[in-house]
Design a protein around this motif. Structure first.
Motif, PDB file in Angstrom:
ATOM      1  N   UNK B  41      69.304  23.771  60.555  1.00  0.00           N
ATOM      2  CA  UNK B  41      69.598  24.725  59.491  1.00  0.00           C
ATOM      3  C   UNK B  41      70.696  24.213  58.570  1.00  0.00           C
ATOM      4  N   UNK B  42      71.790  23.746  59.152  1.00  0.00           N
ATOM      5  CA  UNK B  42      72.905  23.238  58.331  1.00  0.00           C
ATOM      6  C   UNK B  42      72.463  22.007  57.532  1.00  0.00           C
ATOM      7  N   UNK B  43      71.642  21.163  58.161  1.00  0.00           N
ATOM      8  CA  UNK B  43      71.167  19.974  57.447  1.00  0.00           C
ATOM      9  C   UNK B  43      70.334  20.397  56.237  1.00  0.00           C
ATOM     10  N   UNK B  44      69.514  21.427  56.440  1.00  0.00           N
ATOM     11  CA  UNK B  44      68.682  21.910  55.327  1.00  0.00           C
ATOM     12  C   UNK B  44      69.545  22.483  54.209  1.00  0.00           C
ATOM     13  N   UNK B  45      70.593  23.183  54.616  1.00  0.00           N
ATOM     14  CA  UNK B  45      71.495  23.753  53.600  1.00  0.00           C
ATOM     15  C   UNK B  45      72.134  22.610  52.791  1.00  0.00           C
ATOM     16  N   UNK B  46      72.580  21.573  53.490  1.00  0.00           N
ATOM     17  CA  UNK B  46      73.199  20.444  52.796  1.00  0.00           C
ATOM     18  C   UNK B  46      72.184  19.746  51.890  1.00  0.00           C
ATOM     19  N   UNK B  47      70.975  19.654  52.379  1.00  0.00           N
ATOM     20  CA  UNK B  47      69.906  19.055  51.572  1.00  0.00           C
ATOM     21  C   UNK B  47      69.716  19.857  50.283  1.00  0.00           C
ATOM     22  N   UNK B  48      69.734  21.191  50.454  1.00  0.00           N
ATOM     23  CA  UNK B  48      69.544  22.053  49.283  1.00  0.00           C
ATOM     24  C   UNK B  48      70.706  21.904  48.291  1.00  0.00           C
ATOM     25  N   UNK B  49      71.911  21.781  48.831  1.00  0.00           N
ATOM     26  CA  UNK B  49      73.067  21.594  47.945  1.00  0.00           C
ATOM     27  C   UNK B  49      72.924  20.281  47.164  1.00  0.00           C
ATOM     28  N   UNK B  50      72.415  19.275  47.885  1.00  0.00           N
ATOM     29  CA  UNK B  50      72.278  17.966  47.262  1.00  0.00           C
ATOM     30  C   UNK B  50      71.205  17.971  46.179  1.00  0.00           C
ATOM     31  N   UNK B  51      70.078  18.635  46.462  1.00  0.00           N
ATOM     32  CA  UNK B  51      68.959  18.597  45.516  1.00  0.00           C
ATOM     33  C   UNK B  51      68.988  19.743  44.499  1.00  0.00           C
ATOM     34  N   UNK B  52      69.707  20.788  44.827  1.00  0.00           N
ATOM     35  CA  UNK B  52      69.725  21.931  43.912  1.00  0.00           C
ATOM     36  C   UNK B  52      68.717  22.993  44.316  1.00  0.00           C
ATOM     37  N   UNK B  53      68.794  24.136  43.614  1.00  0.00           N
ATOM     38  CA  UNK B  53      67.950  25.278  43.979  1.00  0.00           C
ATOM     39  C   UNK B  53      66.475  25.071  43.639  1.00  0.00           C
ATOM     40  N   UNK B  54      66.185  23.969  43.024  1.00  0.00           N
ATOM     41  CA  UNK B  54      64.784  23.661  42.726  1.00  0.00           C
ATOM     42  C   UNK B  54      63.931  23.505  43.969  1.00  0.00           C
ATOM     43  N   UNK B  55      64.576  23.216  45.096  1.00  0.00           N
ATOM     44  CA  UNK B  55      63.781  23.077  46.331  1.00  0.00           C
ATOM     45  C   UNK B  55      63.395  24.435  46.913  1.00  0.00           C
ATOM     46  N   UNK B  56      63.923  25.489  46.348  1.00  0.00           N
ATOM     47  CA  UNK B  56      63.524  26.831  46.807  1.00  0.00           C
ATOM     48  C   UNK B  56      62.372  27.333  45.939  1.00  0.00           C
ATOM     49  N   UNK B  57      61.831  28.447  46.305  1.00  0.00           N
ATOM     50  CA  UNK B  57      60.748  29.033  45.505  1.00  0.00           C
ATOM     51  C   UNK B  57      61.281  29.867  44.349  1.00  0.00           C
ATOM     52  N   UNK B  58      62.597  29.930  44.214  1.00  0.00           N
ATOM     53  CA  UNK B  58      63.189  30.777  43.171  1.00  0.00           C
ATOM     54  C   UNK B  58      62.917  30.195  41.791  1.00  0.00           C
ATOM     55  N   UNK B  59      62.414  31.019  40.926  1.00  0.00           N
ATOM     56  CA  UNK B  59      62.203  30.602  39.542  1.00  0.00           C
ATOM     57  C   UNK B  59      62.126  31.862  38.715  1.00  0.00           C
ATOM     58  N   UNK B  60      62.480  31.765  37.451  1.00  0.00           N
ATOM     59  CA  UNK B  60      62.394  32.951  36.628  1.00  0.00           C
ATOM     60  C   UNK B  60      60.975  33.527  36.628  1.00  0.00           C
ATOM     61  N   UNK B  61      60.780  34.785  36.713  1.00  0.00           N
ATOM     62  CA  UNK B  61      61.786  35.854  36.668  1.00  0.00           C
ATOM     63  C   UNK B  61      62.334  36.233  38.052  1.00  0.00           C
ATOM     64  N   UNK B  62      61.808  35.639  39.125  1.00  0.00           N
ATOM     65  CA  UNK B  62      62.289  36.040  40.454  1.00  0.00           C
ATOM     66  C   UNK B  62      63.464  35.141  40.827  1.00  0.00           C
ATOM     67  N   UNK B  63      64.649  35.587  40.497  1.00  0.00           N
ATOM     68  CA  UNK B  63      65.839  34.777  40.764  1.00  0.00           C
ATOM     69  C   UNK B  63      66.583  35.276  42.006  1.00  0.00           C
ATOM     70  N   UNK B  64      66.176  36.436  42.532  1.00  0.00           N
ATOM     71  CA  UNK B  64      66.721  36.888  43.817  1.00  0.00           C
ATOM     72  C   UNK B  64      65.548  36.953  44.794  1.00  0.00           C
ATOM     73  N   UNK B  65      65.604  36.154  45.828  1.00  0.00           N
ATOM     74  CA  UNK B  65      64.475  36.105  46.749  1.00  0.00           C
ATOM     75  C   UNK B  65      64.882  36.222  48.195  1.00  0.00           C
ATOM     76  N   UNK B  66      64.475  35.226  48.962  1.00  0.00           N
ATOM     77  CA  UNK B  66      64.679  35.296  50.407  1.00  0.00           C
ATOM     78  C   UNK B  66      66.155  35.313  50.794  1.00  0.00           C
TER      79      UNK B  66
END
Lengths: 472, 457
Positions: B41-66
């Motif tokens: 989990x922590x590794x994934x969080x660090x990965x996300x920090x490194x790559x940015x929120x683009x690795x999530x499914x969040x995109x306009x207009x849904x900017x609040x998700x999981x």
């Protein structure tokens, strides 16, 4: 020091011998006797006369017609108040019973007896139903939680709900009184004995009868609570919120119910104080009961504020025209001073008084708090209901919201007829309560007996305490 | 109802400290599995920090998700502690005793976990300071103190501080017992933490007063925390389905529903794992299930009111949103699952005493409740944003990415890991409460029946 006083009072309540058990029965059955003296008859007569005045005022009100909706504002506020003052009073008995508390036993009958006082709201409701506009106004459907139902659906369902609440209340009073009616049957004579014999339905206290009774009390109490909330929801939406175009407030029905419960607690506080004093029941209704009521009142004042602020926050921050209209109508419009009065007397003042420990065990101070709260509740109902009927119009009801310039600048003042209706129907409720007290003991004998059986005074290390039984 | 067990103080000490003075066989394997999950989990969080929120499914207009759904979920779970510990303490419910510590602990760890999510959601969490502190005096750029988004960290921070203090104060007498039964470094740590506790009358008096005071003080914080979380949504008129006056109490009662259910789940696990059958008894499950019926029904009432009032205004966009939530695939499946798991199945079971006294039934029904409550938050947050609005030039269905799912799963592993870690060093059932319960309960004969009694001062 204060704890010590409370402890001593609590300990003194424990009566673990048969003689006192019987004495409690005799003492409490005697509260139904006719020879209560001239003072009771005088009070009974005064409230009866005032109730008559209320009924005459009602007839006059009906003859004035239903077209002028704004003239029904105070009337609907009184009905709302009656639902709170008399309708929710039994919750003081129901809620602690569900929580298996012990303290409520000596006052549960007083609370339940207010179901009979609900007659006043039943009588007042029916003319108001005729004043309520149908769901189709000017050829168009107005906004309603009944959506596309028959245009008189709210009228019919609300009428049924109010009658249902009253009948369930009476049923609950009867069921909870059966063992005491059996006691009255066995310890009195004449007409009272004959009525008690019929109503006690042959109750002799077998195990089977007790099991059945407990189940019936549980069911009736649950039904009453559900019906009460249903009535509050319907009344607050159909007779208040829906009359103001654009007012959309999902928490409002709960606010209405909660403030109703607050006024019900206040009513019980006053009733308990007077009954304790004038029936000389200090040995039965003790500080524990007063203390329990005070804690309920404290919680209720906080709930008042919480539910109010939950709605206010959303309107304040929303800043849309609809939100600003709602704030103007409910808070800073023509009824601003009424709102300030309600805010002070329903929340700030009672909360600030009752927060202090010594006050919560001081009966006269609690009566003061109760009176303040009831005045606050009256003001609160005025600011909510009168303006709703005032701004209602066949032209405005279909708008998305009422434009600021269309909101009246001044409040409607109550007429003499509104005053006599208010006094008359409150008196009718009290009259019904006093009437019931002639037949049913004012303190539940069987619950008192249960309390005697289930409490034990025991030595606990270097001190003395009492232990409460918690049967399944 | 109360199945009283007569236990000696020695027995209480030895049974309730069985996880602290010795290590159960299952402990290290379970901790190992959870530890791996936490590291992933922590590794994934660090990965996300490194790559940015683009690795999530969040995109306009849904900017609040999981992330925000899970944040609200964990804040909700945190309401268990105060409901069980503070409210039941103030109302003198005797059956609360064995579950208070677990509930308080769940509050602290779930709040700690909840705090991660807004930080992660910010994408670059180190810049979150700008949200709270002025970062450009010269240009007069200040955080908006009138925003519930600003109040949120303050309320949660206060709640976390208070809950930790609450947990610690109740832990002191047990720490002294551990101090007296350990050696070496452990003894040193327990000695420091026990603050010189000897159990004299003055110390007990202060401990009781502190408990009651903290209970009373925590209550308004308890209510304010989830109310403010709800206002994050409700003060936003632009999103359909959010701008509702009922949100604050609706969120609070929902939080109590999910929090108390989570405590029941924990109680089942505690009873099974540490074999504390003498302390966590069917009567406790029975009482909690009764409480849950009331809470769940109140919550359902609020759900009903919220739904009715959303349709009441007859606004076309609002009606379209509810149509999306209730009748459109896949939201309709989520909606039905939420109703079934959040209320119908669990409450249907709890109506029967046999189910209330069955530990396995209680375990699975409370798990269901929290599945339902998570889905409820998801249904509140996402569809309102996902629906096409006039100022939205793109509208797409949101589906969380594997990164988000992993981080959500991490949060469960993380809370469980922390709980088990705590349980290794501190007792999960308060010893002094168990002993006090022995003293404050008795029995009496009423006719042929033996009735349990509770002593009242």
């Amino acid at each position: 020091m204060e704890k010590e006083v409370i402890r001593r009072i609590l300990i003194s309540e424990v009566l673990n011998n048969q003689e006192e058990f019987n004495a409690a029965t005799q003492n409490l059955v005697s509260t139904t006797k006719e020879d209560m003296g001239g003072k009771f008859k005088l009070v009974f007569g005064i409230f009866g006369a005032l109730a008559l005045l209320g009924l005459v005022s009602l007839i006059i009100k009906i003859t004035q017609g239903f077209d002028d909706k704004s003239s029904w504002g105070y009337y609907s506020a009184i009905v709302s108040l009656l639902f709170g003052v008399f309708g929710t009073a039994p919750m003081v008995a129901i809620a602690p019973m569900i929580a298996k508390a012990d303290w409520h036993r000596p006052i549960s009958r007083i609370a339940n007896m207010f179901t009979a006082a609900g007659l006043s709201s039943v009588i007042m409701v029916f003319p108001l139903i005729f004043a309520l506009p149908p769901l189709v106004v000017g050829g168009y459907r107005r906004r309603s939680i009944w959506f596309d139902a028959n245009i008189y659906t709210p009228h019919v369902f609300f009428g049924l709900a109010v009658v249902g609440l009253f009948l369930i209340g009476l049923g609950m009073l009867w069921v909870t009184s059966i063992p005491d009616l059996a006691s009255v049957r066995d310890h009195s004579t004449g007409r009272r004995q004959r009525i008690a014999k019929v109503l006690s339905r042959g109750f002799i206290g077998t195990e089977r009868q007790w099991i059945s009774l407990r189940a019936r009390i549980g069911m009736m109490s649950t039904f009453y609570f559900m019906f009460l909330i249903f009535v509050h929801i319907l009344y607050s939406i159909n007779f208040n919120l829906e009359l103001v175009a654009g007012w959309k407030d999902a928490i409002y029905p709960m606010y209405h119910a909660m403030t109703g419960i607050q006024s019900g607690i206040a009513t019980i506080m006053i009733a308990v104080y007077l009954i304790r004093k004038y029936y000389k029941l200090e040995d039965v209704i003790k500080i524990d009961q007063i203390w329990g009521l005070a804690k309920l009142m404290f919680a209720a004042t906080i709930f008042w504020f919480y539910f109010f602020i939950c709605a206010f926050m959303i309107f304040w921050y929303g800043k849309s025209a609809i939100n600003e209209m709602t704030i103007k109508i409910l808070v800073n419009g023509p009824y601003m001073w009424v709102f300030i009065g309600a805010f002070l007397l329903s929340f700030i003042v009672p909360w600030w008084i009752i927060i202090w420990n010594p006050v919560r065990t001081n009966p006269p101070m609690l009566v003061l708090v109760a009176v303040i709260t009831l005045i606050g509740c009256v003001l609160d109902r005025i600011r909510l209901f009168v303006i709703s009927w005032q701004v209602y119009g066949e032209d405005t009801i279909h708008l998305r919201y009422i434009p600021s310039e269309d909101i009246p600048d001044s409040m409607i003042m109550p007429t003499i007829l509104d005053g006599t209706l208010f006094v008359g129907f409150i008196s009718l409720g009290i009259f019904m309560f006093l009437l019931m007290s002639r037949l049913i003991p004012i303190v539940s004998i069987w619950e008192k007996h249960q309390s005697i059986l289930l409490t034990k005074h025991i030595k606990f290390y270097r001190t003395e305490v009492y232990a409460v039984g918690k049967p399944d | 109802m109360q199945q009283r067990r007569i236990l000696s103080e020695k027995q209480i000490n030895s049974e309730l400290l069985n996880g602290n003075l010795a290590t159960p066989k299952w402990y290290f394997p379970v901790m190992g599995v959870l530890g791996i999950a936490v590291v992933i989990g922590f590794s994934t969080i660090l990965y996300m920090f490194n790559r940015g929120l683009g690795v999530t499914g969040l995109a306009r207009p849904v900017y609040w998700g999981l992330f925000i759904t899970t944040f609200v979920f964990w804040v909700g779970i945190s309401h268990a502690g105060i409901m069980i510990s503070a409210i039941l303490r103030l109302t003198q419910a005797e059956w609360r005793r064995p579950v208070t510590r677990a509930a308080e602990l769940l509050t602290v760890f779930s709040l700690l976990t909840a705090l991660f999510f807004p930080l992660m959601h910010a994408g670059r969490p180190w810049r979150i300071a700008y949200w709270l502190l002025p970062y450009d005096f010269a240009r007069g750029i200040w955080p908006n103190v009138r925003s519930p988004l600003f109040w949120d960290p303050i309320a949660i921070g206060t709640y976390l501080t208070g809950s930790t203090l609450f947990l610690f104060v109740a832990l002191i007498p047990d720490l002294a017992i551990l101090r007296d039964r350990t050696t070496g470094i452990k003894k040193g740590v327990y000695t420091v933490l026990a603050l010189g506790w000897r159990g004299n009358p003055r110390q007990w008096q202060l401990q009781v007063v502190a408990g009651i005071l903290l209970s009373a003080l925590m209550l308004p914080i308890f209510v304010s925390v989830h109310s403010i979380v709800s206002w994050d949504f409700a003060v936003t008129p632009a999103v359909e389905g959010w701008h509702s006056t009922i949100f604050a109490p609706y969120f609070v009662i929902g939080a109590v529903h999910s929090g108390v259910s989570a405590v029941v789940t924990m109680m089942c696990l505690m009873r099974w794992l540490w074999k504390w059958n003498n302390y966590i008894r069917p009567e406790h499950f029975d009482a909690l299930a009764r409480l849950l019926i009331v809470v769940a029904t109140a919550w359902l009432g609020f759900t009903f009111l919220e739904l009715i009032f959303s349709l009441y205004g007859r606004d076309a966009p609002e009606i379209a949103l509810r149509e999306l939530q209730i009748f459109t695939w896949p939201w309709n499946l989520i909606f039905i699952t939420f109703l079934l798991t959040g209320y119908i199945i669990p409450v249907g079971c709890w109506l029967f005493k046999r189910c209330r006294n069955n530990i396995a039934v209680m375990f699975w029904t409370t798990i269901l409740v929290n599945v339902g409550m998570w889905l409820e938050r998801f249904l509140i947050i996402v569809p309102g944003l996902a629906r096409k609005q006039i100022f939205v030039y793109t509208w797409e269905g949101y589906w969380p990415s594997p990164v988000e799912w992993i981080i959500m799963a991490w949060s469960f592993a993380w809370v469980s890991f922390l709980m088990l870690l705590f349980a290794r060093f501190f007792p999960l059932v308060p010893l002094f409460e168990a002993k006090e319960s022995q003293v404050f309960t008795t029995e009496m004969k009423v006719g042929r029946a033996t009735v349990p009694m509770v002593i009242r001062e």
